[in-house]
Design an enzyme around this catalytic site. Structure first.
Site, PDB file in Angstrom:
ATOM      1  CB  VAL A  56      -0.938   0.007   1.223  1.00 38.96           C
ATOM      2  CG1 VAL A  56      -1.827   1.240   1.207  1.00 38.96           C
ATOM      3  CG2 VAL A  56      -1.781  -1.261   1.255  1.00 38.96           C
ATOM      4  N   GLY A  90       2.812  -4.487   8.537  1.00 42.18           N
ATOM      5  CA  GLY A  90       2.908  -3.092   8.130  1.00 42.18           C
ATOM      6  C   GLY A  90       1.875  -2.763   7.085  1.00 42.18           C
ATOM      7  CG  ASP A  91       3.195  -0.409   3.793  1.00 40.52           C
ATOM      8  OD1 ASP A  91       3.953  -1.398   3.873  1.00 40.52           O
ATOM      9  OD2 ASP A  91       3.557   0.664   3.290  1.00 40.52           O
ATOM     10  CD  GLU A  92       5.817  -5.350   2.850  1.00 37.02           C
ATOM     11  OE1 GLU A  92       6.733  -4.816   2.201  1.00 37.02           O
ATOM     12  OE2 GLU A  92       5.999  -6.283   3.651  1.00 37.02           O
TER      13      GLU A  92
END
Length: 193
Positions: A79, A120-122
């Site tokens: 993201v 995280g953002d994954e």
């Protein structure tokens, strides 16, 4: 010499009560084991598997590829700009954005596919019985779905986007090899944008 055998009450009512107590204890322990398994394999924030749960699914698909010739692909989703969302709107906004993206990914694939938060953002998406061309179409559709979504937090519209790398699952693969190829493809996608 003394007899060291445990004393067992021969009263059928006492035996039934003890059996019922033991069954209740076993049922409670089985529920606790199930909850611990869920906690170990599902993300605490978004309602999808975590990395450990995903790797279990990936290993099963690799096994099926080897044994039965099944095909599949892994999409590695990063993201974009989540740090900016956290810095500008706070971590609650970042968490809400992650939940929103998880819903978009889950709603954009088949029920038989697996969407997981990697950390995280994954995110990672495991697509079963799909070739590389179909996986590419799915990745493009998911990228558009995220970019076209209207995400608002506390009255502010926040644009979202993602880069997606694709790795085809091959017989003889290891989870680490598939993940490395998908991660590398995701970074190549980011560099091309």
């Amino acid at each position: 010499m003394t007899d060291e055998r445990p004393m067992i009450d021969d009263d059928p009512l006492v035996l039934r009560a003890e059996i019922a107590r033991l069954r209740a204890t076993v049922a409670r322990l089985e529920r606790q084991v199930g909850e611990l398994d869920r906690l170990a394999h599902h993300d605490a924030l978004v309602p999808v598997p975590n990395r450990r749960g995903f790797e279990r699914q990936l290993l099963a698909l690799i096994d099926r590829a080897e044994r039965y010739g099944d095909c599949g692909a892994l999409l590695f989703v990063d993201v974009d700009g989540l740090k900016m969302v956290n810095d500008s709107f706070g971590h609650e906004a970042g968490d809400a954005a992650l939940i929103h993206v998880a819903e978009l990914l889950t709603g954009g694939v088949r029920q038989s596919d697996c969407v997981a938060r990697f950390g995280g953002d994954e995110f990672a998406v495991l697509l079963e019985r799909i070739d590389l061309g179909q996986a590419t179409e799915t990745a493009l559709r998911l990228t558009d779905r995220i970019a076209d979504s209207s995400f608002t937090y506390d009255g502010s519209a926040i644009p979202l986007s993602a880069a997606i790398g694709i790795a085809e699952i091959r017989p003889g693969d290891t989870p680490a090899a598939v993940l490395a190829r998908a991660d590398q493809a995701m970074y190549a996608q980011k560099a091309a944008a």
